[in-house]
Each structure stands twice: as structure tokens, then as C-alpha cells.
Write an enzyme that holds these catalytic residues in place. Structure first.
Site, PDB file in Angstrom:
ATOM      1  CD  GLU A 169      -3.020  -1.127   2.206  1.00 50.74           C
ATOM      2  OE1 GLU A 169      -3.111  -0.158   2.960  1.00 50.74           O
ATOM      3  OE2 GLU A 169      -3.697  -2.149   2.331  1.00 50.74           O
ATOM      4  NE  ARG A 194      -4.479   5.552   2.915  1.00 54.87           N
ATOM      5  CZ  ARG A 194      -5.027   4.697   3.728  1.00 54.87           C
ATOM      6  NH1 ARG A 194      -5.632   5.125   4.808  1.00 54.87           N
ATOM      7  NH2 ARG A 194      -4.992   3.428   3.464  1.00 54.87           N
ATOM      8  CG  HIS A 218      -9.990   6.450   5.355  1.00 56.37           C
ATOM      9  ND1 HIS A 218     -10.938   5.494   5.093  1.00 56.37           N
ATOM     10  CD2 HIS A 218      -8.841   5.775   5.629  1.00 56.37           C
ATOM     11  CE1 HIS A 218     -10.396   4.294   5.201  1.00 56.37           C
ATOM     12  NE2 HIS A 218      -9.135   4.436   5.539  1.00 56.37           N
ATOM     13  CG  HIS A 270      -8.741   6.048   1.362  1.00 56.07           C
ATOM     14  ND1 HIS A 270      -8.556   5.799   0.025  1.00 56.07           N
ATOM     15  CD2 HIS A 270      -8.256   4.951   2.008  1.00 56.07           C
ATOM     16  CE1 HIS A 270      -7.985   4.612  -0.124  1.00 56.07           C
ATOM     17  NE2 HIS A 270      -7.785   4.078   1.069  1.00 56.07           N
ATOM     18  NE  ARG A 318      -4.849   5.273   9.335  1.00 60.03           N
ATOM     19  CZ  ARG A 318      -5.352   4.304   8.579  1.00 60.03           C
ATOM     20  NH1 ARG A 318      -4.922   3.061   8.724  1.00 60.03           N
ATOM     21  NH2 ARG A 318      -6.289   4.550   7.704  1.00 60.03           N
TER      22      ARG A 318
HETATM   23  P1  FAD Z   1     -14.401   0.815  15.330  1.00 63.71           P
HETATM   24  O1  FAD Z   1     -14.056  -0.413  14.607  1.00 63.71           O
HETATM   25  O2  FAD Z   1     -14.938   1.937  14.551  1.00 63.71           O
HETATM   26  O3  FAD Z   1     -15.442   0.426  16.474  1.00 63.71           O
HETATM   27  C1  FAD Z   1     -16.016   1.448  17.249  1.00 63.71           C
HETATM   28  C2  FAD Z   1     -17.157   0.837  18.033  1.00 63.71           C
HETATM   29  O4  FAD Z   1     -17.625   1.767  18.990  1.00 63.71           O
HETATM   30  C3  FAD Z   1     -18.369   0.470  17.196  1.00 63.71           C
HETATM   31  O5  FAD Z   1     -18.854  -0.749  17.678  1.00 63.71           O
HETATM   32  C4  FAD Z   1     -19.358   1.588  17.490  1.00 63.71           C
HETATM   33  O6  FAD Z   1     -20.705   1.236  17.325  1.00 63.71           O
HETATM   34  C5  FAD Z   1     -19.052   1.841  18.935  1.00 63.71           C
HETATM   35  N1  FAD Z   1     -19.424   3.156  19.434  1.00 63.71           N
HETATM   36  C6  FAD Z   1     -19.132   4.371  18.930  1.00 63.71           C
HETATM   37  N2  FAD Z   1     -19.633   5.332  19.723  1.00 63.71           N
HETATM   38  C7  FAD Z   1     -20.253   4.709  20.753  1.00 63.71           C
HETATM   39  C8  FAD Z   1     -20.956   5.159  21.885  1.00 63.71           C
HETATM   40  N3  FAD Z   1     -21.132   6.458  22.127  1.00 63.71           N
HETATM   41  N4  FAD Z   1     -21.465   4.249  22.731  1.00 63.71           N
HETATM   42  C9  FAD Z   1     -21.331   2.919  22.493  1.00 63.71           C
HETATM   43  N5  FAD Z   1     -20.681   2.437  21.427  1.00 63.71           N
HETATM   44  C10 FAD Z   1     -20.128   3.323  20.572  1.00 63.71           C
HETATM   45  N6  FAD Z   1      -7.307   0.354   8.862  1.00 63.71           N
HETATM   46  C11 FAD Z   1      -6.325  -0.534   8.617  1.00 63.71           C
HETATM   47  O7  FAD Z   1      -5.386  -0.649   9.399  1.00 63.71           O
HETATM   48  N7  FAD Z   1      -6.398  -1.343   7.529  1.00 63.71           N
HETATM   49  C12 FAD Z   1      -7.425  -1.279   6.629  1.00 63.71           C
HETATM   50  O8  FAD Z   1      -7.465  -2.034   5.684  1.00 63.71           O
HETATM   51  C13 FAD Z   1      -8.449  -0.322   6.850  1.00 63.71           C
HETATM   52  N8  FAD Z   1      -9.471  -0.188   5.978  1.00 63.71           N
HETATM   53  C14 FAD Z   1     -10.497   0.671   6.277  1.00 63.71           C
HETATM   54  C15 FAD Z   1     -11.594   0.743   5.432  1.00 63.71           C
HETATM   55  C16 FAD Z   1     -12.675   1.550   5.754  1.00 63.71           C
HETATM   56  C17 FAD Z   1     -13.866   1.622   4.835  1.00 63.71           C
HETATM   57  C18 FAD Z   1     -12.651   2.304   6.948  1.00 63.71           C
HETATM   58  C19 FAD Z   1     -13.809   3.161   7.327  1.00 63.71           C
HETATM   59  C20 FAD Z   1     -11.547   2.252   7.780  1.00 63.71           C
HETATM   60  C21 FAD Z   1     -10.461   1.442   7.454  1.00 63.71           C
HETATM   61  N9  FAD Z   1      -9.344   1.371   8.280  1.00 63.71           N
HETATM   62  C22 FAD Z   1      -8.352   0.468   8.017  1.00 63.71           C
HETATM   63  C23 FAD Z   1      -9.337   2.046   9.574  1.00 63.71           C
HETATM   64  C24 FAD Z   1      -9.736   1.028  10.644  1.00 63.71           C
HETATM   65  O9  FAD Z   1     -10.720   0.178  10.127  1.00 63.71           O
HETATM   66  C25 FAD Z   1     -10.252   1.688  11.903  1.00 63.71           C
HETATM   67  O10 FAD Z   1      -9.389   2.702  12.303  1.00 63.71           O
HETATM   68  C26 FAD Z   1     -10.352   0.650  13.015  1.00 63.71           C
HETATM   69  O11 FAD Z   1     -11.164  -0.405  12.587  1.00 63.71           O
HETATM   70  C27 FAD Z   1     -10.900   1.288  14.259  1.00 63.71           C
HETATM   71  O12 FAD Z   1     -11.160   0.279  15.185  1.00 63.71           O
HETATM   72  P2  FAD Z   1     -11.801   0.672  16.569  1.00 63.71           P
HETATM   73  O13 FAD Z   1     -12.030  -0.597  17.294  1.00 63.71           O
HETATM   74  O14 FAD Z   1     -10.995   1.722  17.198  1.00 63.71           O
HETATM   75  O15 FAD Z   1     -13.183   1.370  16.168  1.00 63.71           O
HETATM   76  C1  SIN Z   2      -7.474   0.650   2.333  1.00 63.84           C
HETATM   77  O1  SIN Z   2      -7.725  -0.533   2.164  1.00 63.84           O
HETATM   78  O2  SIN Z   2      -7.128   1.433   1.448  1.00 63.84           O
HETATM   79  C2  SIN Z   2      -7.618   1.197   3.699  1.00 63.84           C
HETATM   80  C3  SIN Z   2      -6.396   0.926   4.446  1.00 63.84           C
HETATM   81  C4  SIN Z   2      -6.306   1.814   5.634  1.00 63.84           C
HETATM   82  O3  SIN Z   2      -7.109   2.710   5.834  1.00 63.84           O
HETATM   83  O4  SIN Z   2      -5.354   1.611   6.385  1.00 63.84           O
END
Ligand code: FAD
Ligand code: SIN
Length: 541
Positions: free
Chosen positions: A114, A289, A351, A242, A386
Site C-alpha cells: 500500500e 495518502r 477516512h 483517503h 497515518r
Molecule cells: P471501530 O471499529 O470503529 O469500532 C467502534 C465501536 O464503537 C463500534 O462498535 C461503534 O458502534 C461503537 N461506538 C461508537 N460510539 C459509541 C458510543 N457512544 N457508545 C457505544 N458504542 C459506541 N485500517 C487498517 O489498518 N487497515 C485497513 O485495511 C483499513 N481499511 C479501512 C476501510 C474503511 C472503509 C474504513 C472506514 C476504515 C479502514 N481502516 C483500516 C481504519 C480502521 O478500520 C479503523 O481505524 C479501526 O477499525 C478502528 O477500530 P476501533 O475498534 O478503534 O473502532
Molecule cells: C485501504 O484498504 O485502502 C484502507 C487501508 C487503511 O485505511 O489503512
């Protein structure tokens, strides 16, 4: 209604669920999550997890790439710690049953490439890595009798000494968190959850912007509620855009993974010409990015186009389809487009929030008993930008580090005082919801137009003036209206918009994701932009 638990986790993405599984060996775990269990950014992650698994790669390479992307603002200790712990946490996911894609011939894990990565190091499950991780984590949590997951439970404020003793005895330098007020949206009731330790794992704030790859849940609740309670936050000006989300007007934004460019996809303008060589002569379409998103933004503005193209038509057709089945299906479904024959129209979208609640490498915040991990936290890994696929990695390493910190604590010595029930006195349900939905639209539009990829002092000033007005409207509304998820979320959205703009105004330079035409250069002194409500000018509070 009041409930007690050992560990209260807010959020059921990769950070919250990973911590839950570990903490369940020590005590009772309650996860509150505001929608369905799997609704999280994690569930939509595509590219994968960056980590050093290839003998051709090294920790030094991964560290250097992360520091280069972070434009001088990363904390080197955090980068070293997270990178070096990568292979171990991946092993744990594999042991949990996560199916990562393997190479056809060698049987080794397939490692994708990537933007900004000097080596192939992104372990993935085809192009739906997050869905596979959520599946495995939720399944493990579901069969664990020490873990309770409560869906449709939205945490909206943290319980601290302030709620116990009032403002008079409150010491801003010595705050303890005891739990949270939680809105049970199905039964329209406020519940109090008291806990020995509170872990905020509530993800990011992409929904502050009009166009975002983030799911509906990403309304910045964690940063907003922690900041209100007295947590320090930092670097919120670094919203990552993104470069490539599918241009499909009238459909929810869909990400076209950076792994597609890593696989050989090339960015082109509408007339079919490449342009990235002008902005990054060596890395071209695979530059970090911030560079690619700004380059696309500049080309769109210069040419008056609505989108640029991502071209994969020159790549081996079957292999491209096999590698990106999810993206192939979505392009067909939304645009009736076969990416092996036609170029994919793409635009940048908000993103990832690189800043967040300041934590150390044990996940500790400046509030006692309150920990944060995942996208909501700012550990110092990402700096000003990032590196792709470093965030799932960070969430895994930090949720484990928090557990290791708490593992040795004697739970019995941590009290859970009782708190007064939530009072709805003085509120009515008479107000129209259109007032909230209008505020939400206003916030998203102003953030997109004034606080987007390219900023200026004038745009930031305008944004701040409007935010002040909306903040007041939302506050008045909140004080007199019965609770709803929409109301609680708009309160957090406007709080996050305010914090982003204030951080952006503090940064009198262009660095990483913060590009301000009035300050085109980098400052010599490299500083985080830290905000703490107790230092904030009262006009903005
Ligand atoms: P999340 O996975 O967002 O989980 C947050 C949780 O908190 C959810 O369950 C939500 O409902 C809950 N929540 C929120 N507010 C409240 C509240 N007030 N009360 C109760 N519950 C609440 N990163 C990578 O490293 N590799 C990738 O390939 C990648 N691809 C991505 C693709 C997309 C489309 C997106 C959007 C992001 C991507 N990212 C990627 C970034 C990465 O997915 C996220 O940064 C990561 O998953 C965040 O994990 P988390 O557990 O911190 O939060
Ligand atoms: C992607 O698959 O391009 C998302 C990867 C990331 O947000 O780290």
C-alpha cells in the site's frame, strides 16, 4: 437503573473486542455498543494489517516508513513499540481463527503493498479483512460467559468525581472515571454503568464530514465525551482523506482500497493521462495518502472535473478480480462497471482521525481508570499522517498493552460509588427532529467546504464562527429536549468539529494532512496541538 461490572468497554470494533477477550480471563466484562455488534469501521476495513512477516522486510523498514508518512510528528517510541509487537498480535488473531489469504503456490501469507510502504507487508483476507476479523472476534466473545455485549447502548457521558461531588470539590488535575451514562435507544431509557476500569474503544469521527468512507457509527462520541470529562486530546487537525472512494453519487460512499494501487492500479485524469508523477516523481500513485489526496484535489480543481480515474484494465483480469472480489461486486452493483474493462471513477473522502485522546503506551489517559485504544486514541504512532494499514495494528497492540497493565491489579481495591439517577426534569419531546438533522447537515457541509483537504485562515475563521452558533443551538436544544440517539450524536459531532478547527488554527504550518495555504511551510519546532477543556477560552466552551 444502575449496573456494575469490572471492565466497561465502550465499542465493539477490533479494539474493544480484543481487549474484552483478554480481560474476560480476569473479571466480568460489559461491552456497550451503540448499534449492532458488528457495526464498526473495523467491519469495513479492506486492505489489511501492516506488519513485518517477510524475511525481505525488517522492523527498521516499517518504522522508517511510518515515521516518513507521519511528517516528523510521530513519537518514535510509540512507533517502535507498535511495529515490534505486530507479528505477535497477528499470531494471536490467527490462533483465534481469522483466515488470512495465503499465496497460491508457497502457502505463505499473501502480503499486499500500500501507499508509503517500502515493502509488501499488509496481511489481509482478500479485500474484506475487517469483516473476517469482526466475525472471529464476535464469535469468540459470544461464546465467552464472562462477556456481555449490549447492543443499541450509546454511552454519552463519563461518570467522574464531578458527578459525585459537584464543581466545588472537583480537581481538574486529579479526575477519576467510575463509569458512564448510557442511552438504551431501544427502550428509550438512561442506564448507569459503574466499573472498575473503563475502556473507550469507540472509533473515529469521519461522520463530521459530508463525504466519508466511515460507517454511521463514526460520530466522534469517544473524543467528545472524554474531552467533556476532562481528558486531554491532541492532533485533531490531522483528518486523513483517503484518495480513492468510489464516485457513485446518491449511494453511500464505498472505499476502493489502496491495495488496488499497490497491486498496480494507476491514477489518471478524465482524459486518460497520468498525473501523479508531477506530485511524487518516485512513488507516483503509491505515494502516502496526504500527497495523493492533495494531488487529486488539485487536479479536480484545475480541470473542473468531478472525479479522477483509477485504472486497473492493464492488469491480469482474473487475478485482479480474484484479489478484489468485494470491490468488483460493488462496482458492478452501484455503477454496472466491470473494472477489468473500464476505469473506476474515484474521489477523496474523509477516512481516519489521526489525533484523539492522548494516551501513553499502556493506554492510560490523564483521567484515572479511563483507558483508550483504537482510532479514538492518540498514541503518537501516526503523527501528522497515518501510514496505510497501521491502525488495525495499533488497535491490536494497544488493547493488549492495556490488558497487560491491568492484569496485575487487585480488582477488589477499586470502588464503584453510586450515582444519582439521570433526571429528565425540564425536558420535553415537543421539538421537531428536523432541527437536529438540519444541524447535522450544516456541520458536515461546513467541515467539507472549509476544513477539508486544503485549508486557509479565512476558511477556518468562517468555520469557527458558524460552529459557535451551531454549538449554542445544540446546547439549548440538549438542555430542554428529551434524549434521542440523534440528539446525543449531534452534540458530539459539533464538539468534534469545534476541536478539529481549534487544532487546525493552532497549527501555523503545513504538515502532513494539515495543509493551509496561508502557512505553506513547516515550522522548525515540531509540536503536538494539545487541547484540554480547562485551558480553552470560555467563549468556545
Ligand atoms: P471501530 O471499529 O470503529 O469500532 C467502534 C465501536 O464503537 C463500534 O462498535 C461503534 O458502534 C461503537 N461506538 C461508537 N460510539 C459509541 C458510543 N457512544 N457508545 C457505544 N458504542 C459506541 N485500517 C487498517 O489498518 N487497515 C485497513 O485495511 C483499513 N481499511 C479501512 C476501510 C474503511 C472503509 C474504513 C472506514 C476504515 C479502514 N481502516 C483500516 C481504519 C480502521 O478500520 C479503523 O481505524 C479501526 O477499525 C478502528 O477500530 P476501533 O475498534 O478503534 O473502532
Ligand atoms: C485501504 O484498504 O485502502 C484502507 C487501508 C487503511 O485505511 O489503512
Amino acid at each position: 437503573m444502575s449496573f456494575e461490572t469490572d471492565f466497561l468497554i465502550i465499542g465493539s470494533g477490533i479494539a474493544g473486542l480484543t481487549f474484552a477477550l483478554k480481560a474476560s480471563t480476569k473479571g466480568k466484562v460489559t461491552i456497550v455498543t451503540k448499534k449492532r455488534k458488528k457495526e464498526s469501521s473495523t467491519n469495513y476495513a479492506q486492505g489489511g494489517i501492516a506488519t513485518v512477516l517477510s524475511p525481505l522486510d525488517s522492523f527498521e523498514n516499517h518504522v522508517k516508513d511510518t515515521l516518513d508518512a507521519g511528517a516528523g510528528l510521530c513519537d518514535k517510541k510509540a512507533v517502535d513499540f507498535i511495529v515490534k509487537n505486530g507479528p505477535e498480535v497477528i499470531e494471536e488473531l490467527i490462533n483465534l481463527g481469522v483466515n488470512f489469504t495465503k499465496e497460491k503456490n508457497s502457502g505463505n501469507y499473501d502480503l499486499g503493498r500500500e501507499g508509503g510502504h517500502s515493502h509488501s507487508r499488509v496481511i489481509h483476507s482478500q479485500d474484506f479483512t475487517g469483516k473476517e476479523i469482526e466475525r472471529a472476534l464476535i464469535s469468540a466473545c459470544n461464546s465467552n460467559s464472562n462477556i456481555k455485549i449490549l447492543e443499541n447502548h450509546l454511552a454519552f457521558d463519563l461518570l467522574t468525581d464531578y458527578h459525585l461531588h459537584g464543581a466545588k470539590e472537583f480537581d481538574k488535575n486529579n479526575i477519576t472515571c467510575y463509569g458512564a451514562y448510557v442511552w438504551d435507544s431501544k427502550n428509550s431509557v438512561v442506564k448507569i454503568f459503574r466499573a472498575k476500569f473503563i475502556i473507550l474503544a469507540s472509533g473515529g469521527m469521519g461522520k463530521v464530514y459530508l463525504h466519508t468512507t466511515n460507517p454511521e457509527i463514526a460520530t466522534g462520541d469517544g473524543v467528545a465525551i472524554a474531552y467533556r470529562a476532562g481528558a486531554k486530546v491532541a492532533n485533531l487537525e490531522f483528518m486523513q482523506f483517503h484518495p480513492t472512494s468510489l464516485y457513485a453519487p446518491n449511494h453511500p460512499t464505498f472505499l476502493i482500497s489502496e491495495a488496488v494501487r499497490g497491486f498496480g492500479g494507476i491514477l489518471k485524469t478524465a482524459d486518460g493521462k497520468t498525473f501523479m508523477e508531477k506530485y511524487s516523481p518516485t512513488q507516483k500513485s503509491l505515494a502516502p495518502r496526504d500527497i495523493v489526496a492533495r494531488a487529486i484535489d488539485a487536479e479536480l480543481k484545475k480541470r473542473g472535473d468531478e472525479f479522477v480515474y483509477l485504472d486497473v484494465t492493464h492488469l491480469p483480469k482474473d487475478e485482479t478480480k480474484r484479489t478484489f472480489p468485494n470491490i468488483y461486486k460493488k462496482c458492478k452493483e452501484l455503477l454496472n462497471l466491470d473494472f477489468t474493462k473500464e476505469k473506476i471513477p474515484v474521489v477523496p473522502s474523509a477516512h481516519y482521525q489521526c489525533g484523539g485522546i492522548i494516551t501513553n503506551l499502556k493506554g492510560e489517559t490523564n483521567i484515572k481508570r479511563l483507558y483508550a485504544c483504537g482510532e479514538v486514541a492518540c498514541t503518537g504512532l501516526h503523527g501528522a499522517n497515518r501510514l496505510a494499514s497501521n491502525s488495525l495494528l495499533e488497535a491490536l497492540v494497544l488493547s493488549k498493552a492495556i490488558y497487560q497493565e491491568l492484569e496485575t491489579k487487585n480488582l477488589a481495591v477499586f470502588n464503584c460509588p453510586t450515582f444519582p439517577e439521570w433526571s429528565e426534569e425540564g425536558t420535553t419531546s415537543g421539538e421537531e427532529l428536523v432541527l437536529i438533522s438540519h444541524n447535522i447537515k450544516e456541520i458536515k457541509t461546513l467541515m467539507w467546504d472549509y476544513v477539508g483537504i486544503v485549508r486557509s485562515n479565512l476558511k477556518l475563521e468562517r468555520a469557527q464562527k458558524r460552529i459557535k452558533l451551531i454549538k449554542k443551538e445544540v446546547k439549548d436544544f440538549y438542555n430542554k429536549t428529551k434524549l434521542s440517539s440523534e440528539l446525543l450524536e449531534v452534540r458530539n459531532l459539533i464538539a468534534c468539529a469545534d476541536l478539529i478547527v481549534r487544532c487546525a488554527k493552532m497549527r501555523t504550518e503545513s504538515r502532513g494532512l494539515n495543509f493551509n495555504i496561508d502557512f505553506p511551510n513547516q515550522n522548525e519546532k515540531i509540536e503536538d496541538s494539545v487541547l484540554w477543556r480547562f485551558d480553552a477560552p470560555s467563549t468556545l466552551e
